[in-house]
Scaffold this motif. Structure first.
Motif, PDB file in Angstrom:
ATOM      1  N   ASP A 191       0.835  -1.191   0.000  1.00  0.00           N
ATOM      2  CA  ASP A 191       0.000   0.000   0.000  1.00  0.00           C
ATOM      3  C   ASP A 191       0.873   1.245   0.000  1.00  0.00           C
ATOM      4  OD1 ASP A 191      -2.389  -1.383   0.012  1.00  0.00           O
ATOM      5  OD2 ASP A 191      -2.567  -1.377   2.199  1.00  0.00           O
ATOM      6  N   VAL A 192       0.471   2.236  -0.797  1.00  0.00           N
ATOM      7  CA  VAL A 192       1.151   3.528  -0.843  1.00  0.00           C
ATOM      8  C   VAL A 192       0.148   4.583  -0.397  1.00  0.00           C
ATOM      9  CG1 VAL A 192       2.310   5.227  -2.291  1.00  0.00           C
ATOM     10  CG2 VAL A 192       2.639   2.787  -2.729  1.00  0.00           C
ATOM     11  N   ASN A 193       0.471   5.325   0.637  1.00  0.00           N
ATOM     12  CA  ASN A 193      -0.411   6.369   1.153  1.00  0.00           C
ATOM     13  C   ASN A 193       0.058   7.737   0.656  1.00  0.00           C
ATOM     14  OD1 ASN A 193      -2.336   4.923   2.993  1.00  0.00           O
ATOM     15  ND2 ASN A 193      -0.402   4.233   3.866  1.00  0.00           N
ATOM     16  N   VAL A 194      -0.772   8.367  -0.174  1.00  0.00           N
ATOM     17  CA  VAL A 194      -0.461   9.684  -0.736  1.00  0.00           C
ATOM     18  C   VAL A 194      -1.186  10.731   0.101  1.00  0.00           C
ATOM     19  CG1 VAL A 194      -0.582  11.136  -2.793  1.00  0.00           C
ATOM     20  CG2 VAL A 194      -0.170   8.671  -3.014  1.00  0.00           C
ATOM     21  N   ALA A 195      -0.431  11.640   0.691  1.00  0.00           N
ATOM     22  CA  ALA A 195      -0.996  12.567   1.679  1.00  0.00           C
ATOM     23  C   ALA A 195      -1.850  13.662   1.064  1.00  0.00           C
ATOM     24  CB  ALA A 195       0.136  13.181   2.497  1.00  0.00           C
ATOM     25  N   THR A 196      -1.401  14.246  -0.039  1.00  0.00           N
ATOM     26  CA  THR A 196      -2.122  15.383  -0.629  1.00  0.00           C
ATOM     27  C   THR A 196      -2.237  15.219  -2.136  1.00  0.00           C
ATOM     28  OG1 THR A 196      -0.071  16.652  -0.863  1.00  0.00           O
ATOM     29  CG2 THR A 196      -1.341  16.979   1.159  1.00  0.00           C
ATOM     30  N   SER A 197      -3.249  15.849  -2.707  1.00  0.00           N
ATOM     31  CA  SER A 197      -3.419  15.827  -4.165  1.00  0.00           C
ATOM     32  C   SER A 197      -2.462  16.823  -4.804  1.00  0.00           C
ATOM     33  CB  SER A 197      -4.857  16.187  -4.544  1.00  0.00           C
ATOM     34  OG  SER A 197      -5.757  15.201  -4.101  1.00  0.00           O
ATOM     35  N   ASP A 198      -2.032  16.495  -6.004  1.00  0.00           N
ATOM     36  CA  ASP A 198      -1.201  17.419  -6.766  1.00  0.00           C
ATOM     37  C   ASP A 198      -2.044  18.643  -7.138  1.00  0.00           C
ATOM     38  OD1 ASP A 198      -0.320  18.354  -9.717  1.00  0.00           O
ATOM     39  OD2 ASP A 198       1.432  17.614  -8.610  1.00  0.00           O
ATOM     40  N   PRO A 199      -1.552  19.866  -6.847  1.00  0.00           N
ATOM     41  CA  PRO A 199      -2.377  21.057  -7.093  1.00  0.00           C
ATOM     42  C   PRO A 199      -2.690  21.304  -8.555  1.00  0.00           C
ATOM     43  CG  PRO A 199      -0.125  21.671  -6.503  1.00  0.00           C
ATOM     44  CD  PRO A 199      -0.256  20.192  -6.263  1.00  0.00           C
ATOM     45  N   SER A 200      -1.863  20.763  -9.451  1.00  0.00           N
ATOM     46  CA  SER A 200      -2.085  20.993 -10.882  1.00  0.00           C
ATOM     47  C   SER A 200      -2.849  19.863 -11.546  1.00  0.00           C
ATOM     48  CB  SER A 200      -0.744  21.185 -11.596  1.00  0.00           C
ATOM     49  OG  SER A 200      -0.063  22.311 -11.093  1.00  0.00           O
ATOM     50  N   ALA A 201      -2.508  18.620 -11.191  1.00  0.00           N
ATOM     51  CA  ALA A 201      -3.079  17.467 -11.896  1.00  0.00           C
ATOM     52  C   ALA A 201      -4.066  16.677 -11.052  1.00  0.00           C
ATOM     53  CB  ALA A 201      -1.969  16.549 -12.373  1.00  0.00           C
ATOM     54  N   GLY A 202      -4.354  17.121  -9.847  1.00  0.00           N
ATOM     55  CA  GLY A 202      -5.305  16.407  -9.000  1.00  0.00           C
ATOM     56  C   GLY A 202      -6.712  16.415  -9.586  1.00  0.00           C
ATOM     57  N   ASN A 203      -7.494  15.395  -9.266  1.00  0.00           N
ATOM     58  CA  ASN A 203      -8.853  15.283  -9.782  1.00  0.00           C
ATOM     59  C   ASN A 203      -9.751  16.327  -9.126  1.00  0.00           C
ATOM     60  OD1 ASN A 203     -11.149  14.371 -11.053  1.00  0.00           O
ATOM     61  ND2 ASN A 203     -11.370  12.532  -9.797  1.00  0.00           N
ATOM     62  N   LEU A 204     -10.453  17.114  -9.940  1.00  0.00           N
ATOM     63  CA  LEU A 204     -11.335  18.158  -9.433  1.00  0.00           C
ATOM     64  C   LEU A 204     -12.758  17.668  -9.193  1.00  0.00           C
ATOM     65  CD1 LEU A 204     -10.182  21.119 -11.728  1.00  0.00           C
ATOM     66  CD2 LEU A 204      -9.418  20.571  -9.414  1.00  0.00           C
ATOM     67  N   VAL A 205     -13.054  16.443  -9.594  1.00  0.00           N
ATOM     68  CA  VAL A 205     -14.408  15.897  -9.442  1.00  0.00           C
ATOM     69  C   VAL A 205     -14.583  15.343  -8.038  1.00  0.00           C
ATOM     70  CG1 VAL A 205     -16.059  14.175 -10.269  1.00  0.00           C
ATOM     71  CG2 VAL A 205     -14.541  15.332 -11.892  1.00  0.00           C
ATOM     72  N   LEU A 206     -15.646  15.745  -7.371  1.00  0.00           N
ATOM     73  CA  LEU A 206     -15.987  15.206  -6.059  1.00  0.00           C
ATOM     74  C   LEU A 206     -16.911  14.009  -6.234  1.00  0.00           C
ATOM     75  CD1 LEU A 206     -16.705  18.567  -4.180  1.00  0.00           C
ATOM     76  CD2 LEU A 206     -14.567  17.262  -4.233  1.00  0.00           C
ATOM     77  N   GLY A 207     -16.730  12.992  -5.374  1.00  0.00           N
ATOM     78  CA  GLY A 207     -17.573  11.806  -5.480  1.00  0.00           C
ATOM     79  C   GLY A 207     -17.305  11.024  -6.733  1.00  0.00           C
ATOM     80  N   SER A 208     -16.038  11.006  -7.174  1.00  0.00           N
ATOM     81  CA  SER A 208     -15.709  10.397  -8.465  1.00  0.00           C
ATOM     82  C   SER A 208     -15.739   8.877  -8.455  1.00  0.00           C
ATOM     83  CB  SER A 208     -14.315  10.855  -8.905  1.00  0.00           C
ATOM     84  OG  SER A 208     -13.330  10.419  -7.974  1.00  0.00           O
ATOM     85  N   ASN A 209     -15.562   8.267  -7.258  1.00  0.00           N
ATOM     86  CA  ASN A 209     -15.483   6.800  -7.184  1.00  0.00           C
ATOM     87  C   ASN A 209     -16.829   6.125  -7.001  1.00  0.00           C
ATOM     88  OD1 ASN A 209     -12.686   6.746  -7.523  1.00  0.00           O
ATOM     89  ND2 ASN A 209     -12.330   7.039  -5.350  1.00  0.00           N
ATOM     90  N   MET A 210     -17.874   6.887  -6.902  1.00  0.00           N
ATOM     91  CA  MET A 210     -19.250   6.388  -6.862  1.00  0.00           C
ATOM     92  C   MET A 210     -19.521   5.418  -5.709  1.00  0.00           C
ATOM     93  SD  MET A 210     -20.518   8.203  -9.150  1.00  0.00           S
ATOM     94  CE  MET A 210     -20.051   9.166 -10.602  1.00  0.00           C
ATOM     95  N   ALA A 211     -18.958   5.725  -4.541  1.00  0.00           N
ATOM     96  CA  ALA A 211     -19.400   5.031  -3.331  1.00  0.00           C
ATOM     97  C   ALA A 211     -20.806   5.521  -3.017  1.00  0.00           C
ATOM     98  CB  ALA A 211     -18.450   5.333  -2.179  1.00  0.00           C
TER      99      ALA A 211
END
Length: 280
Positions: A109-129
């Motif tokens: 497992d790789v834990n990524v702390a923060t989203s990249d400010p330029s390339a991070g996903n801007l969509v909320l609820g993107s994984n459809m849980a």
């Protein structure tokens, strides 16, 4: 009598020799598979380069490797650099391939702390849980088609030339380019469209939407979506002007995903991992 006994003994010895000669030899391995194959790797953050990681596989007995970052395994290099633009936990799986096609796997497992400010996903609820539905606004343009989350996917179902969709507002910066994509699958539809828009006008319930034109689309009249499909919408689609959009002004734009038609298929059209990212 003595001669007969000698003959009998000789035949017995010969039979034993023939039996022993026909017995298979014992081998430790057949030489066609790796005896020292193992799947082992390290994950190291790249210094001064957030969200980048170096994957380094043990190469002893290894002829090839596949890396799976959670979106399907692909042939790679034993040492590879990967980029995770979004914050979250990612399971990285290594498949080590040895002689004779033998394989072994290992995961970390790789834990990524923060989203990249330029390339991070801007969509909320993107994984459809199930809880992600709160981030999406639903519209019905005409009755017959519904959108609902089921088992980690948003599912468009129905037909009878109904028409419905979901949307959310996204903050953008003037002059910047944004790329849209998602994972989509279906059992095959007839007389059906599935379209993605990214416009400046807010969608209204009961009204069709066309602002900016369809960017990505499955359209059975154009030639895609009639048979079962599964993959990135950007790879499956056969209509639309392209999934990269340049924002004309700073402010809100509206991501709309809609579908309709005669028959959306036995399982409907399912989609998840909706992304909208800044690109260079």
């Amino acid at each position: 009598m003595k001669l007969n006994i000698i003959k009998a003994c000789a035949l017995g010895v010969l039979a034993i020799g023939m039996y022993e000669g026909c017995k298979p030899e014992k081998f430790d391995g057949n030489g066609l598979t790796s005896t020292d194959l193992k799947a082992s790797f390290t994950v190291t953050p790249v210094a001064s380069k957030a969200n980048y990681y170096v994957l380094n596989a043990d190469t002893k007995g290894v002829l090839g490797v596949k890396w799976d970052l959670g979106d399907g395994a692909a042939i790679g290099k034993p040492t590879d650099t990967v980029f995770f633009p979004d914050a979250g936990k990612y399971t990285v799986t290594l498949t080590a391939i040895g002689k004779g096609g033998e394989t072994k796997t290992a995961s970390q497992d790789v834990n990524v702390a923060t989203s990249d400010p330029s390339a991070g996903n801007l969509v909320l609820g993107s994984n459809m849980a199930a809880s992600d539905d709160a981030f999406w606004n639903h519209i019905t343009i005409s009755n017959g088609v519904t959108f609902a989350i089921d088992n980690g996917k948003m599912v468009a179902k129905g037909g009878n030339y109904g028409h419905a969709g979901i949307w959310q507002a996204i903050n953008v910066v003037a002059g910047r380019k944004y790329q849209i994509d998602m994972n989509v699958d279906g059992s095959g539809a007839s007389d059906t469209w599935f379209e993605v828009y990214f416009g400046t006008k807010q969608p209204v319930n009961g009204s069709d939407y066309s602002d900016g034109g369809a960017r990505l689309a499955i359209n059975t009249w154009t030639g895609c979506g009639k048979t079962p499909f599964n993959g990135k919408l950007s790879a499956i689609q056969c209509a639309g002007s392209g999934n990269v959009v340049t924002a004309a002004a700073t402010g809100k734009m509206y991501l709309l995903i809609k579908s309709g038609g005669n028959n959306l298929g036995l399982t409907g059209i399912e989609f998840t991992k909706v992304t909208l990212r800044g690109v260079q």
